[in-house]
Design a protein around this motif. Structure first.
Motif, mmCIF file in Angstrom:
data_model
loop_
_atom_site.group_PDB
_atom_site.id
_atom_site.type_symbol
_atom_site.label_atom_id
_atom_site.label_comp_id
_atom_site.label_asym_id
_atom_site.label_seq_id
_atom_site.Cartn_x
_atom_site.Cartn_y
_atom_site.Cartn_z
ATOM 1 N N CYS A 113 0.837 -1.198 0.000
ATOM 2 C CA CYS A 113 0.000 0.000 0.000
ATOM 3 C C CYS A 113 0.870 1.246 0.000
ATOM 4 O O CYS A 113 2.023 1.219 0.438
ATOM 5 C CB CYS A 113 -0.958 0.017 1.187
ATOM 6 N N THR A 114 0.291 2.316 -0.501
ATOM 7 C CA THR A 114 0.928 3.629 -0.482
ATOM 8 C C THR A 114 -0.060 4.617 0.109
ATOM 9 O O THR A 114 -1.200 4.718 -0.354
ATOM 10 C CB THR A 114 1.318 4.088 -1.901
ATOM 11 N N THR A 145 5.062 3.997 2.230
ATOM 12 C CA THR A 145 4.556 2.681 1.859
ATOM 13 C C THR A 145 4.547 1.729 3.042
ATOM 14 O O THR A 145 5.238 1.929 4.035
ATOM 15 C CB THR A 145 5.392 2.069 0.719
ATOM 16 N N ASP A 175 -5.931 11.411 4.404
ATOM 17 C CA ASP A 175 -4.883 10.855 3.557
ATOM 18 C C ASP A 175 -5.571 9.910 2.581
ATOM 19 O O ASP A 175 -6.687 9.425 2.843
ATOM 20 C CB ASP A 175 -3.871 10.032 4.371
ATOM 21 N N THR A 176 -4.931 9.627 1.450
ATOM 22 C CA THR A 176 -5.451 8.580 0.577
ATOM 23 C C THR A 176 -4.570 7.348 0.720
ATOM 24 O O THR A 176 -3.389 7.452 1.058
ATOM 25 C CB THR A 176 -5.503 9.017 -0.897
ATOM 26 N N ILE A 177 -5.179 6.190 0.488
ATOM 27 C CA ILE A 177 -4.431 4.934 0.539
ATOM 28 C C ILE A 177 -4.732 4.148 -0.727
ATOM 29 O O ILE A 177 -5.893 4.003 -1.117
ATOM 30 C CB ILE A 177 -4.746 4.117 1.807
ATOM 31 N N SER A 178 -3.677 3.695 -1.376
ATOM 32 C CA SER A 178 -3.809 2.861 -2.569
ATOM 33 C C SER A 178 -3.333 1.465 -2.218
ATOM 34 O O SER A 178 -2.222 1.284 -1.724
ATOM 35 C CB SER A 178 -2.966 3.423 -3.714
ATOM 36 N N THR A 180 -0.793 8.574 0.785
ATOM 37 C CA THR A 180 -0.412 9.879 0.245
ATOM 38 C C THR A 180 -1.049 10.970 1.095
ATOM 39 O O THR A 180 -2.240 10.913 1.398
ATOM 40 C CB THR A 180 -0.881 10.021 -1.213
ATOM 41 N N THR A 202 -7.805 3.192 -4.899
ATOM 42 C CA THR A 202 -7.437 4.312 -4.032
ATOM 43 C C THR A 202 -8.658 4.735 -3.243
ATOM 44 O O THR A 202 -9.734 4.940 -3.808
ATOM 45 C CB THR A 202 -6.879 5.488 -4.846
ATOM 46 N N ARG A 203 -8.475 4.844 -1.930
ATOM 47 C CA ARG A 203 -9.561 5.238 -1.017
ATOM 48 C C ARG A 203 -9.074 6.403 -0.165
ATOM 49 O O ARG A 203 -7.874 6.608 -0.011
ATOM 50 C CB ARG A 203 -9.926 4.070 -0.107
ATOM 51 N N THR A 204 -10.015 7.112 0.447
ATOM 52 C CA THR A 204 -9.693 8.178 1.395
ATOM 53 C C THR A 204 -9.867 7.646 2.805
ATOM 54 O O THR A 204 -10.892 7.031 3.123
ATOM 55 C CB THR A 204 -10.610 9.396 1.186
ATOM 56 N N THR A 233 4.497 10.719 0.371
ATOM 57 C CA THR A 233 3.999 9.347 0.283
ATOM 58 C C THR A 233 4.851 8.440 1.150
ATOM 59 O O THR A 233 6.045 8.691 1.349
ATOM 60 C CB THR A 233 4.020 8.810 -1.161
#
Length: 129
Positions: free
Chosen positions: A27-28, A52, A100-103, A30, A108-110, A50
């Motif tokens: 995951c990342t 990880t 933050d967002t997470i991928s 941001t 990608t979700r908030t 970012t």
């Protein structure tokens, strides 16, 4: 064997990844931070950071929680929505924050809510939509 929360979480994620493929996701996270105001352009600068780690999606496409616990049990003040997903995060170099967002897993979700498991700053339970 180390007894820090970070070491235990890493070992648990490693063990799950070894036994069940596709469950542990890279995951990342941001984070966008507002910077200084530029009077010439009339806009604020923005810095993007970012970091990880690894994630487990604990809910699939439902608003169920982890195990028998519901989101309302995990985050009593949070009102769960239909697209909310509970994720367990490990290995991040910075604590995630709301908005933050997470991928992870190509999606990608908030991040809407963050729980720091045992207050150690290394294992997190988040709700993301």
């Amino acid at each position: 064997m180390s007894t820090t929360v970070a070491a235990i979480a890493a070992e648990a994620f490693d063990a799950v990844a070894e036994e069940i493929s596709g469950v542990i996701l890279s995951c990342t996270v941001t984070r966008n931070t507002q910077g200084a105001y530029d009077a010439t352009t009339g806009a604020y600068s923005e810095a993007t950071t970012t970091f990880t780690g690894r994630a487990v999606i604990a809910t699939g496409s439902t608003v169920e929680g982890v195990g028998n616990a519901k989101i309302a049990d995990l985050f009593p003040a949070y009102v769960a929505g239909p697209s909310d997903t509970v994720m367990i995060l490990e290995g991040l170099t910075s604590a995630p924050k709301e908005n933050d967002t997470i991928s992870a897993g190509g999606v990608t979700r908030t991040i809407k809510a963050v729980g720091d498991v045992v207050g150690a700053g290394t294992l997190f339970l988040v709700i993301a939509a």
